[in-house]
Design an enzyme around this catalytic site. Sequence first.
Site, PDB file in Angstrom:
ATOM      1  N   GLU A  76       3.480   5.070  -0.859  1.00  0.00           N
ATOM      2  CA  GLU A  76       2.551   4.784  -0.031  1.00  0.00           C
ATOM      3  C   GLU A  76       2.645   5.615   1.338  1.00  0.00           C
ATOM      4  OE1 GLU A  76       1.417   0.713   0.056  1.00  0.00           O
ATOM      5  OE2 GLU A  76       1.101   0.908  -2.031  1.00  0.00           O
ATOM      6  N   GLU A  78       1.826   0.699  -9.074  1.00  0.00           N
ATOM      7  CA  GLU A  78       1.600  -0.367  -8.410  1.00  0.00           C
ATOM      8  C   GLU A  78       0.150  -0.670  -8.646  1.00  0.00           C
ATOM      9  OE1 GLU A  78       2.483  -1.469  -4.296  1.00  0.00           O
ATOM     10  OE2 GLU A  78       4.439  -0.216  -4.722  1.00  0.00           O
TER      11      GLU A  78
END
Length: 613
Positions: A303, A395
């Site tokens: 991320e 995810e």
Amino acid sequence: MRGRLMSLDDDARADWEERIGRHSDRDEGSHARRLPAPGGVEVRPGVGQITVDFQTVPGALAYAVHRADDRDGEYSVVDFQGGDVLVVPGPPFADTTVEPARIYWYRVAALAATEVEPDVFSDAVSAQALASADEPAVVRCEVDVAGPTSTLRRPWRMLGSEHLSQLGYEERTGGQPIGAEFTEALRMARDELGATHVRAHAILHDELGVYRDGEHPKFEFARVDEVYDRVLELGYTPIVELSFMPADLAREPEATVFDYRAIISPPREWGQWEELIGRLVRHLVKRYGLDEVRRWAFEVWNEPNLEVFWTGSQEEYFRLYATAARVVKAVDEQLLVGGPSTAQSGWVADFLDHVAAEDLPLDFVTTHVYGTYPTDVRAVLAARGLDEVKVWWTEWGITPRHFDAINDRVFAAPFVLHGMKAAQRNADALAYWVVSDHFEELGRPPELFHGGFGLLTVGNLRKARYRALMLAEELADEQLPLTLSGDGARSLVDAWATRASEGTVDVLAWNGTLDQTKQKGEPALDRRVEVVLDGLSAARYTVTLARIDAEHSNIAAVLVAGDWPTDEEWQALRAADTLDEAEWDEITPEDGTARLAFDLPMPGVARLRLRPV
């Protein structure tokens, strides 16, 4: 392996709550092109919901559904409280935030990137939700048992996990041994969910001691070996997330995230980053063999489009990726590498354009999203002629928020099935984050039902969403043709049907909305499912109905007096950790056709099983 040496730090949680979701100040913004608005927008009124349907747009990653109280009024995105990004991967979309007898106007925009504000919308259309009746609205499910089959794709077989060094922890949470239970959680997911791949953070964390600076830098992978030895013993293929930065290599070693102080900085010496990754990959190949490691995958970072995970710029992340990807391929061209592992489906278009411009290796694209279904990364790849690149969601989950009650509620059970069905169309893997409540990003669990991310609780009790994935995994490989019609068909209620070799037929149906304000249920959204099965070949069938809802297969409904169960309560919880499945009377099809019906609350999941006698 030892347990962590850190103690719970409230500052780490406060920092997370303040910064989660905030895009980096160094985010340069997306250069993705604007797309035309979707055509064919239609709205279908129903009880407790309005379904919005539309045509997809080539190259669209996602769609934003906007609503107003009148045609020329002020439009805003339908807020289903997902906590992440308010987009949907495609049609149809059930707006359950509506009130009956009130007119709403809708328009839809197609997005090439989620970080771009939509400004091109379809024409507006209007509808009003219907008032509730005495009986639930009906959805009809027609299954052609003798029809042509396709192979059921199973994107749930990749899982997310807390950092894997936990496998060796000797400490306890709630009286339960962390390492032993975490190991058992992965074993259960392998056996009951068919899980084959696992992805986790922090393989480069200083806890594992991979890098020490000095006149002669030291590279050490003995504790990495301990981790992957255990993972392979459990029968998993690792997705090696190349994160976080070792302190001695970090430009900003004081910049961290989580209670375990993961360093989120770019490297201060790019040559040493390249050396670290090259040595790690070569070591893994030497220890486990080239054929084995070719089955693995190397994902660059986590991320980087969020400030909380990356202090660098987008350009610096692209450099991080390029350096790692090239050195992985220098070890062996058949080793798999990918990224950008972004939050909120961000940077996908920019990343792919950069990869193409710089001729960088790319075997799979990874990104994340929460509170909505996986966006259509496949369409973005296709628009660039990259159809051979895999789409892996490393995810995904019901919410990005830690310690949120929705993580323990039944609401997440139909959510995961809606998401997995979307992934069948537009992805190769959809990894639920995470497998176990033995999870310590913001501190270890304070009580049993604390809103943890895990599919399994501490103590390895099966939450409702784990049960839903179990039912999906129990489906046979031969997927049958299935047609849904009625109030909320495909937008609210969806289903799979399969046929096993011995003739058993399963119909797995679920009823769920994205609207998290309805997480405790909404009677207006309950449905009656009428199933018609044509082409049955046996003279008689036994019938069972398995349920997951507030009253069935819901371990969180079993009361615990304190923060953690007593010995007696643990016994009661384990006894209650079962699938509720009722036997119906045998049926005799008429001319190969059977008609059955059951109530399906929202949220709820039901599996109708017919076995030939």
